[in-house]
Design an enzyme around this catalytic site. Structure first.
Site, PDB file in Angstrom:
ATOM      1  N   LYS A  22      27.018 -24.336 -15.723  1.00 21.62           N
ATOM      2  CA  LYS A  22      27.375 -23.533 -16.895  1.00 21.62           C
ATOM      3  C   LYS A  22      27.036 -22.062 -16.664  1.00 21.62           C
ATOM      4  O   LYS A  22      27.870 -21.188 -16.882  1.00 21.62           O
ATOM      5  CB  LYS A  22      26.617 -24.087 -18.109  1.00 21.62           C
ATOM      6  CG  LYS A  22      26.885 -23.353 -19.411  1.00 21.62           C
ATOM      7  CD  LYS A  22      26.733 -24.269 -20.604  1.00 21.62           C
ATOM      8  CE  LYS A  22      25.293 -24.479 -21.008  1.00 21.62           C
ATOM      9  NZ  LYS A  22      24.685 -23.298 -21.661  1.00 21.62           N
ATOM     10  N   SER A  23      25.807 -21.794 -16.212  1.00 19.63           N
ATOM     11  CA  SER A  23      25.398 -20.395 -16.004  1.00 19.63           C
ATOM     12  C   SER A  23      26.328 -19.706 -15.007  1.00 19.63           C
ATOM     13  O   SER A  23      26.748 -18.559 -15.208  1.00 19.63           O
ATOM     14  CB  SER A  23      23.979 -20.338 -15.436  1.00 19.63           C
ATOM     15  OG  SER A  23      23.057 -20.784 -16.382  1.00 19.63           O
ATOM     16  N   ARG A  27      29.268 -16.494 -15.394  1.00 16.51           N
ATOM     17  CA  ARG A  27      29.183 -15.283 -14.571  1.00 16.51           C
ATOM     18  C   ARG A  27      30.447 -15.095 -13.742  1.00 16.51           C
ATOM     19  O   ARG A  27      30.900 -13.964 -13.522  1.00 16.51           O
ATOM     20  CB  ARG A  27      27.938 -15.358 -13.682  1.00 16.51           C
ATOM     21  CG  ARG A  27      26.646 -15.131 -14.506  1.00 16.51           C
ATOM     22  CD  ARG A  27      25.476 -15.788 -13.860  1.00 16.51           C
ATOM     23  NE  ARG A  27      24.196 -15.450 -14.478  1.00 16.51           N
ATOM     24  CZ  ARG A  27      23.663 -16.069 -15.541  1.00 16.51           C
ATOM     25  NH1 ARG A  27      24.309 -17.062 -16.136  1.00 16.51           N
ATOM     26  NH2 ARG A  27      22.481 -15.702 -16.017  1.00 16.51           N
ATOM     27  N   GLY A  95      24.501 -18.780 -26.124  1.00 17.10           N
ATOM     28  CA  GLY A  95      23.596 -17.635 -25.971  1.00 17.10           C
ATOM     29  C   GLY A  95      23.912 -16.824 -24.725  1.00 17.10           C
ATOM     30  O   GLY A  95      23.807 -15.597 -24.727  1.00 17.10           O
ATOM     31  N   SER A 170      13.407 -14.278 -18.600  1.00 13.40           N
ATOM     32  CA  SER A 170      14.694 -14.695 -19.165  1.00 13.40           C
ATOM     33  C   SER A 170      15.839 -14.142 -18.344  1.00 13.40           C
ATOM     34  O   SER A 170      16.018 -12.924 -18.229  1.00 13.40           O
ATOM     35  CB  SER A 170      14.809 -14.204 -20.615  1.00 13.40           C
ATOM     36  OG  SER A 170      16.162 -14.196 -21.004  1.00 13.40           O
ATOM     37  N   GLN A 172      18.902 -14.340 -19.130  1.00 16.70           N
ATOM     38  CA  GLN A 172      19.905 -13.721 -20.000  1.00 16.70           C
ATOM     39  C   GLN A 172      19.552 -12.258 -20.256  1.00 16.70           C
ATOM     40  O   GLN A 172      20.424 -11.394 -20.234  1.00 16.70           O
ATOM     41  CB  GLN A 172      20.015 -14.497 -21.312  1.00 16.70           C
ATOM     42  CG  GLN A 172      20.581 -15.899 -21.075  1.00 16.70           C
ATOM     43  CD  GLN A 172      20.732 -16.716 -22.334  1.00 16.70           C
ATOM     44  OE1 GLN A 172      20.303 -16.296 -23.412  1.00 16.70           O
ATOM     45  NE2 GLN A 172      21.311 -17.891 -22.212  1.00 16.70           N
ATOM     46  N   ASP A 318      15.569 -25.594 -19.185  1.00 22.82           N
ATOM     47  CA  ASP A 318      16.607 -26.366 -19.893  1.00 22.82           C
ATOM     48  C   ASP A 318      16.437 -27.869 -19.696  1.00 22.82           C
ATOM     49  O   ASP A 318      17.094 -28.655 -20.374  1.00 22.82           O
ATOM     50  CB  ASP A 318      18.001 -25.947 -19.410  1.00 22.82           C
ATOM     51  CG  ASP A 318      18.363 -24.537 -19.879  1.00 22.82           C
ATOM     52  OD1 ASP A 318      17.699 -24.024 -20.797  1.00 22.82           O
ATOM     53  OD2 ASP A 318      19.305 -23.959 -19.314  1.00 22.82           O
ATOM     54  N   LYS A 345      15.588 -21.899 -28.357  1.00 21.41           N
ATOM     55  CA  LYS A 345      16.793 -22.408 -27.684  1.00 21.41           C
ATOM     56  C   LYS A 345      17.801 -22.859 -28.755  1.00 21.41           C
ATOM     57  O   LYS A 345      17.682 -22.481 -29.905  1.00 21.41           O
ATOM     58  CB  LYS A 345      16.430 -23.532 -26.709  1.00 21.41           C
ATOM     59  CG  LYS A 345      15.575 -23.050 -25.540  1.00 21.41           C
ATOM     60  CD  LYS A 345      16.367 -22.125 -24.639  1.00 21.41           C
ATOM     61  CE  LYS A 345      15.538 -21.542 -23.525  1.00 21.41           C
ATOM     62  NZ  LYS A 345      16.222 -20.440 -22.832  1.00 21.41           N
ATOM     63  N   ARG A 391      21.397 -30.741 -25.502  1.00 18.64           N
ATOM     64  CA  ARG A 391      20.430 -31.351 -24.590  1.00 18.64           C
ATOM     65  C   ARG A 391      19.523 -32.354 -25.316  1.00 18.64           C
ATOM     66  O   ARG A 391      19.018 -33.290 -24.706  1.00 18.64           O
ATOM     67  CB  ARG A 391      19.627 -30.276 -23.862  1.00 18.64           C
ATOM     68  CG  ARG A 391      20.542 -29.349 -23.042  1.00 18.64           C
ATOM     69  CD  ARG A 391      19.824 -28.637 -21.933  1.00 18.64           C
ATOM     70  NE  ARG A 391      20.544 -27.452 -21.504  1.00 18.64           N
ATOM     71  CZ  ARG A 391      21.594 -27.447 -20.673  1.00 18.64           C
ATOM     72  NH1 ARG A 391      22.056 -28.581 -20.192  1.00 18.64           N
ATOM     73  NH2 ARG A 391      22.188 -26.324 -20.339  1.00 18.64           N
TER      74      ARG A 391
HETATM   75  C1  S3P Z   1      20.655 -19.029 -18.983  1.00 18.37           C
HETATM   76  C2  S3P Z   1      19.334 -18.653 -19.019  1.00 18.37           C
HETATM   77  C3  S3P Z   1      18.284 -19.403 -19.736  1.00 18.37           C
HETATM   78  C4  S3P Z   1      18.744 -20.819 -20.059  1.00 18.37           C
HETATM   79  C5  S3P Z   1      20.132 -20.836 -20.629  1.00 18.37           C
HETATM   80  C6  S3P Z   1      21.131 -20.263 -19.642  1.00 18.37           C
HETATM   81  C7  S3P Z   1      21.617 -18.189 -18.256  1.00 18.37           C
HETATM   82  O1  S3P Z   1      17.985 -18.761 -20.954  1.00 18.37           O
HETATM   83  O2  S3P Z   1      17.838 -21.427 -20.948  1.00 18.37           O
HETATM   84  O3  S3P Z   1      20.538 -22.151 -20.957  1.00 18.37           O
HETATM   85  O4  S3P Z   1      22.760 -18.638 -18.002  1.00 18.37           O
HETATM   86  O5  S3P Z   1      21.259 -17.049 -17.917  1.00 18.37           O
HETATM   87  P1  S3P Z   1      16.959 -17.507 -21.059  1.00 18.37           P
HETATM   88  O6  S3P Z   1      17.516 -16.441 -20.234  1.00 18.37           O
HETATM   89  O7  S3P Z   1      16.933 -17.151 -22.508  1.00 18.37           O
HETATM   90  O8  S3P Z   1      15.647 -17.990 -20.557  1.00 18.37           O
END
Ligand code: S3P
Length: 436
Positions: A22-23, A27, A95, A170, A172, A318, A345, A391
């Site tokens: 997913k991450s 990107r 998020g 983090s 993100q 996660d 979360k 989750r």
């Molecule tokens: C993510 C970063 C994490 C993770 C989220 C996905 C990302 O969050 O928990 O599910 O894709 O960069 P945080 O950056 O808030 O820790």
């Protein structure tokens, strides 16, 4: 929609693949949009979160074509080629979409409004808004700019680079600042208290940006020309996690999961489970577009408790819901600390795990920054709730495989955000699953 789960009829055996990470899928779309030329993405995660990112990029003028079930072509617009959207940009439950796009939109000369579902509108955005404002971004939102909906007024004159010490590990936050740094003249640096996932840095490098990674800091030089790429997204270890734990706790399992992303910043679950006595081997490690990928073989094992804290936490943040399920079936008390991030979360996962695991008969204590899980009790199936958190829903379903009697998991539609195939895969492997 709800799941009815019965005790596993058989061990989890055979070979599976899990959907794309997913991450990394988010990107790939974003950098593809900002690059010049075509980006081809294979094994893209067609879950709701990533589809929301794709829809928003289309609203910003990017042509994205789906040429197969998990294959996309992004027609890049270049760093300065996005255009103002005609409407509000809605990230749904995602998020990652909201925070990373906020970084990109901060550097645009036009006006944008970002919002999302009820859960997103509760989640803290000040941690991203504040550093972006220090770079000159003009962002406003509810609660003094700390909550979505957020408006970005646009910065026609570009942004200023910063060196930012992030209070949280983090990805993100780090990614939002680095992506905004593409629109700043000079070098933008983010320092973290512990290393979070580094997919943005790796992918920026693959697209040709000048990015440096040194220990806990990452820097990016503004104004690069990004060139479209061919990317194959690794399988998502955060999705594989449910089957890794499933195969560990259900007797008679011997499961191979092919093509899983094994970036060190994401493999904390494997380390924790190995300490707990799991039988996991890693095979065929190779590089795939700058990310390590391999196959996992997981066999049933008897687990014992451990303490999970410190620098391990960002590497499995996660996976804590499913790790908590593993702890329910481990001998002794597993302590999870330094994980206050769980409270912000998709749900407050400290509270929702406490509630749902207790319903199944687990003995769970709440800490301000974690949980203590007393393992080894006999669990009885019960009615569980997802709290709208994908989750939590999947973790409860896996727990149900080892409970006596029927476990019901209500409101499982949220699983579609990250792992739409979860239910059918689980039904094929373990049997005893009904969807209602
Ligand atoms: C993510 C970063 C994490 C993770 C989220 C996905 C990302 O969050 O928990 O599910 O894709 O960069 P945080 O950056 O808030 O820790």
């Amino acid at each position: 929609m709800e799941f009815r789960v019965h005790p596993a009829k058989r061990g989890l055996r055979g070979e599976i693949q899990v959907p794309g990470d997913k991450s990394i899928s988010h990107r790939a779309l974003m950098l593809g949009a900002l690059a010049e030329g075509i980006t081809e993405i294979d094994n893209f995660l067609a879950g709701e979160d990533c589809l929301n990112t794709a829809r928003i990029l289309r609203q910003l003028g990017v042509k994205i074509r789906q040429t197969g079930q998990t294959r996309l072509i992004v027609h890049g617009r270049g760093l300065h080629g996005l255009t103002e959207a005609g409407d509000v940009l809605d990230v749904g439950n995602s998020g990652t979409s909201l925070r990373l796009l906020l970084g990109i939109l901060s550097g645009q000369p036009f006006y944008s409004i970002l919002t999302g579902d009820e859960s997103i509108r509760r989640r803290p955005m000040g941690r991203v808004v504040e550093p972006l404002q220090r770079m000159g971004a003009r962002i406003a939102g509810r609660n003094g700019g700390k909550l979505a909906p957020l408006t970005v007024l646009g910065s026609p004159a570009g942004l200023q680079p910063i060196t930012f010490s992030s209070p949280a590990a983090s990805a993100q936050v780090k990614s939002a600042v680095l992506l905004a740094g593409l629109y700043a003249l000079g070098e933008t640096t983010v320092k973290e208290p512990a290393k979070s996932r580094d997919h943005t840095e790796r992918m920026l490098q693959a697209f040709g940006a000048d990015v440096k990674m040194e220990g806990l800091s990452a820097s990016c030089r503004g104004g690069p020309r990004l060139a479209g790429q061919k990317l194959a997204i690794p399988g998502d270890i955060s999705s594989a996690a449910f089957f890794i734990v499933g195969a560990t706790i259900v007797e008679g399992s011997d499961l191979v999961i092919r093509g899983v992303g094994l970036n060190q910043t994401r493999t904390g679950l494997l380390d924790a489970l190995k300490i707990m006595g799991a039988d996991i081997s890693i095979l065929n490690i190779h590089d795939q577009t700058g990310e390590p990928v391999g196959d996992l073989r997981v066999r049933t094992a008897n687990l014992h408790a451990t303490e999970i804290s410190g620098e391990l936490i960002p590497r499995l943040i996660d996976e804590i819901p499913i790790l908590a399920v593993a702890a329910l079936f481990a001998r002794g008390a597993t302590v999870i600390r330094d994980a206050a991030e769980l409270r912000v979360k998709e749900s407050d996962r400290i509270e929702t795990l406490h509630q749902e695991l207790s319903r199944l008969g687990g003995e769970v204590e709440v800490l301000p920054d974690g949980l203590i899980i007393h393992g080894g009790r006999t669990l009885a199936g019960a009615g569980c709730d997802s709290h709208g958190d994908h989750r939590i829903a999947m973790a409860a379903a896996i727990a149900g495989l080892k409970c006596q009697g029927q476990t019901t998991v209500r409101d499982v539609g949220c699983i579609g955000t990250s792992f739409p195939e979860f239910g059918s895969l689980l039904a094929d492997l373990a049997g005893g699953l009904e969807y209602l």
